[in-house]
Design an enzyme around this catalytic site. Structure first.
Site, PDB file in Angstrom:
ATOM      1  N   ASP A   1       0.862  -1.193   0.000  1.00  0.00           N
ATOM      2  CA  ASP A   1       0.000   0.000   0.000  1.00  0.00           C
ATOM      3  C   ASP A   1       0.890   1.232   0.000  1.00  0.00           C
ATOM      4  O   ASP A   1       2.131   1.134   0.011  1.00  0.00           O
ATOM      5  CB  ASP A   1      -0.961  -0.018   1.209  1.00  0.00           C
ATOM      6  CG  ASP A   1      -2.283   0.707   0.912  1.00  0.00           C
ATOM      7  OD1 ASP A   1      -2.249   1.921   0.599  1.00  0.00           O
ATOM      8  OD2 ASP A   1      -3.358   0.068   1.004  1.00  0.00           O
TER       9      ASP A   1
ATOM     10  N   HIS B   1     -12.818  -0.720  -7.894  1.00  0.00           N
ATOM     11  CA  HIS B   1     -14.022   0.138  -7.877  1.00  0.00           C
ATOM     12  C   HIS B   1     -13.703   1.617  -7.629  1.00  0.00           C
ATOM     13  O   HIS B   1     -14.574   2.464  -7.772  1.00  0.00           O
ATOM     14  CB  HIS B   1     -15.071  -0.401  -6.874  1.00  0.00           C
ATOM     15  CG  HIS B   1     -14.798  -0.097  -5.438  1.00  0.00           C
ATOM     16  ND1 HIS B   1     -15.759  -0.242  -4.454  1.00  0.00           N
ATOM     17  CD2 HIS B   1     -13.681   0.343  -4.801  1.00  0.00           C
ATOM     18  CE1 HIS B   1     -15.246   0.101  -3.277  1.00  0.00           C
ATOM     19  NE2 HIS B   1     -13.997   0.457  -3.457  1.00  0.00           N
TER      20      HIS B   1
HETATM   21  N1  SAM Z   1      -8.261  -3.509   0.199  1.00  0.00           N
HETATM   22  C1  SAM Z   1      -8.725  -2.792   1.373  1.00  0.00           C
HETATM   23  C2  SAM Z   1     -10.121  -3.223   1.760  1.00  0.00           C
HETATM   24  O1  SAM Z   1     -10.858  -3.754   0.929  1.00  0.00           O
HETATM   25  O2  SAM Z   1     -10.492  -3.006   2.942  1.00  0.00           O
HETATM   26  C3  SAM Z   1      -8.663  -1.278   1.183  1.00  0.00           C
HETATM   27  C4  SAM Z   1      -9.472  -0.751   0.035  1.00  0.00           C
HETATM   28  S1  SAM Z   1      -9.359   1.026  -0.135  1.00  0.00           S
HETATM   29  C5  SAM Z   1     -10.843   1.401  -0.934  1.00  0.00           C
HETATM   30  C6  SAM Z   1      -8.179   1.259  -1.422  1.00  0.00           C
HETATM   31  C7  SAM Z   1      -6.742   1.056  -0.963  1.00  0.00           C
HETATM   32  O3  SAM Z   1      -5.858   1.281  -2.068  1.00  0.00           O
HETATM   33  C8  SAM Z   1      -6.322   1.996   0.137  1.00  0.00           C
HETATM   34  O4  SAM Z   1      -5.737   1.279   1.189  1.00  0.00           O
HETATM   35  C9  SAM Z   1      -5.318   2.912  -0.546  1.00  0.00           C
HETATM   36  O5  SAM Z   1      -4.339   3.425   0.334  1.00  0.00           O
HETATM   37  C10 SAM Z   1      -4.750   1.997  -1.601  1.00  0.00           C
HETATM   38  N2  SAM Z   1      -4.155   2.725  -2.724  1.00  0.00           N
HETATM   39  C11 SAM Z   1      -4.727   3.743  -3.414  1.00  0.00           C
HETATM   40  N3  SAM Z   1      -3.890   4.174  -4.386  1.00  0.00           N
HETATM   41  C12 SAM Z   1      -2.775   3.423  -4.287  1.00  0.00           C
HETATM   42  C13 SAM Z   1      -1.539   3.396  -5.012  1.00  0.00           C
HETATM   43  N4  SAM Z   1      -1.327   4.253  -6.036  1.00  0.00           N
HETATM   44  N5  SAM Z   1      -0.621   2.494  -4.661  1.00  0.00           N
HETATM   45  C14 SAM Z   1      -0.833   1.624  -3.637  1.00  0.00           C
HETATM   46  N6  SAM Z   1      -1.990   1.595  -2.914  1.00  0.00           N
HETATM   47  C15 SAM Z   1      -2.942   2.487  -3.236  1.00  0.00           C
HETATM   48  C1  ASE Z   2     -13.884   3.187  -1.245  1.00  0.00           C
HETATM   49  C2  ASE Z   2     -14.725   2.485  -0.407  1.00  0.00           C
HETATM   50  C3  ASE Z   2     -15.574   3.218   0.387  1.00  0.00           C
HETATM   51  C4  ASE Z   2     -13.868   4.579  -1.315  1.00  0.00           C
HETATM   52  C5  ASE Z   2     -14.718   5.314  -0.506  1.00  0.00           C
HETATM   53  C6  ASE Z   2     -15.571   4.632   0.358  1.00  0.00           C
HETATM   54  C7  ASE Z   2     -16.541   2.826   1.318  1.00  0.00           C
HETATM   55  C8  ASE Z   2     -17.109   3.978   1.834  1.00  0.00           C
HETATM   56  N1  ASE Z   2     -16.501   5.056   1.249  1.00  0.00           N
HETATM   57  O1  ASE Z   2     -13.056   2.470  -2.047  1.00  0.00           O
HETATM   58  C9  ASE Z   2     -16.860   1.417   1.714  1.00  0.00           C
HETATM   59  C10 ASE Z   2     -17.928   0.828   0.856  1.00  0.00           C
HETATM   60  N2  ASE Z   2     -19.182   1.403   1.262  1.00  0.00           N
HETATM   61  C11 ASE Z   2     -19.902   2.169   0.422  1.00  0.00           C
HETATM   62  C12 ASE Z   2     -21.080   2.834   1.030  1.00  0.00           C
HETATM   63  O2  ASE Z   2     -19.613   2.324  -0.741  1.00  0.00           O
END
Ligand code: SAM
Ligand code: ASE
Length: 344
Positions: free
Chosen positions: A210, A254
């Protein structure tokens, strides 16, 4: 009265007021209602709750009775007074010390997602996220906006992890992953899903990749149970990716446009060994895109908060195939998030 018009009005009324239900839940959590009741060890009267929370007697009584109607609390009446305790739902998901607590996610929804949704019409008009309207910060660099302060970053990280205490096992056992000796969770945040994976597949080595600020915060705030997981930092769009047999992308695609997804998937395909795999975990739309409602709402949430969208199985299959992956398979888990596996 026309019964059809009656029930239509009822439905309209229910939709119009649903935001109030969310706010009752958010306010009760913010005030610490469920923690107070959990820590009291006995049911409390409204007056005792008001004293414990430092809140007004009248407001407290309204909040408690509304929470009871929403099945967040149970109420016992007798001897002319009402006593309140947490329902099973509240004990499991709304108390600080429960291992399946969702309090950080609720705080994130209340403080960040909700203000963005206040600009849903603008998001639909413009087709882009609403951080500048909601918080006065530019949305050009998505994660610069999402991580606009250390507190925001921590709340997002903590909040997003919480669902995996509930659904992590279903998602990681949808396919048998034991044949992948090294598993790398790209964009794995503080590592809750990776930790679940490591405990389900003890013979596998599990890595999280990450952004540097996320890895730093994950180390500093020592999120529990991540002992078997090692953290690697970098930018998955630019930097070399760790060598692994399986790459996991959970709620990463997503966030991004088809072009950004294709770029990321091509990089993963390039690094992946032949026979290696990719596991995509997302809330997946029905093939016709017309449901489930929760996923459609999540997709609108991606519109107001990210550059991405939720997609159908065919859309994921096309993205993965174009990047060179084969043998696309999807397993429904029955929970919000499904699993898709493909091979190099
Ligand atoms: N996979 C985890 C989950 O499902 O709970 C986190 C999902 S979160 C929506 C997206 C993740 O992608 C975050 O932890 C963010 O820091 C990471 N991320 C975003 N851009 C990134 C990049 N350019 N390189 C590495 N990680 C990245
Ligand atoms: C993302 C996930 C979430 C970015 C913004 C977000 C969530 C909330 N805000 O990747 C978790 C998923 N829940 C919903 C409501 O989309």
């Amino acid at each position: 009265m026309d019964p059809a018009a009656d029930s239509a009005y009822e439905l309209l009324s229910q939709y119009s007021h649903s935001f109030m239900v969310s706010q009752v839940l958010f306010a009760a959590c913010e005030l610490g209602l469920f923690d107070l009741l959990a820590e009291a060890g006995e049911p409390l009267s409204s007056a005792a709750v008001a004293t414990g929370l430092g809140t007004s007697p009248h407001g407290t009584e309204l909040l408690l009775d509304t929470c009871a109607s929403l099945e967040l609390l149970t109420v016992e009446t007798g001897a002319g007074r009402a006593l309140y305790r947490n329902s099973g739902l509240a004990s499991s998901f709304l108390t600080r010390t429960s291992p399946t607590s969702q309090l950080h996610m609720l705080r994130y929804l209340s403080n960040t997602t909700y203000p963005c949704w206040a600009h849903l019409a603008a998001a639909v008009r413009e087709g882009r996220p609403q951080y500048s309207r909601a918080f006065g910060v530019p949305s050009q660099d998505l994660f610069a906006a999402i991580y606009r302060s250390e507190a925001e970053q921590l709340c997002f990280m903590r909040g997003l992890q919480e669902v995996w205490a509930v659904h992590g096992r279903a998602v990681m056992t949808a396919f048998d992953l034991s044949s992948f000796p090294v598993i790398c969770d790209l964009g794995g945040g503080p590592g809750a899903l990776a930790a679940t994976c490591a405990s389900l597949y003890p013979a596998c080595t599990v890595l999280v990749f990450d952004m540097p600020e996320v890895v730093l915060a994950a180390r500093e705030h020592c999120f529990p149970g991540r002992g078997q997981v090692s953290f690697h930092e970098g930018d998955f769009f630019k930097d070399p990716l760790p060598a692994a047999d399986l790459y996991v992308l959970a709620r990463v695609l997503h966030d991004w446009t088809d072009d950004r997804c294709s770029h990321l998937l091509a990089r993963i395909h390039h690094t992946c060994k032949p026979g290696g795999g990719i596991l995509v975990v997302e809330s997946v739309l029905r093939e016709d895109g017309r449901g489930p409602l929760t996923t459609q709402l999540y997709s609108l949430n991606m519109l107001v908060q990210t550059e991405g969208r939720e997609r159908t199985p065919a859309e994921y299959c096309r993205l993965l195939s174009s990047a060179g992956f084969q043998d696309f398979r999807m397993k429904k888990t029955g929970c919000t998030y499904d699993a898709m596996l493909a091979r190099k």
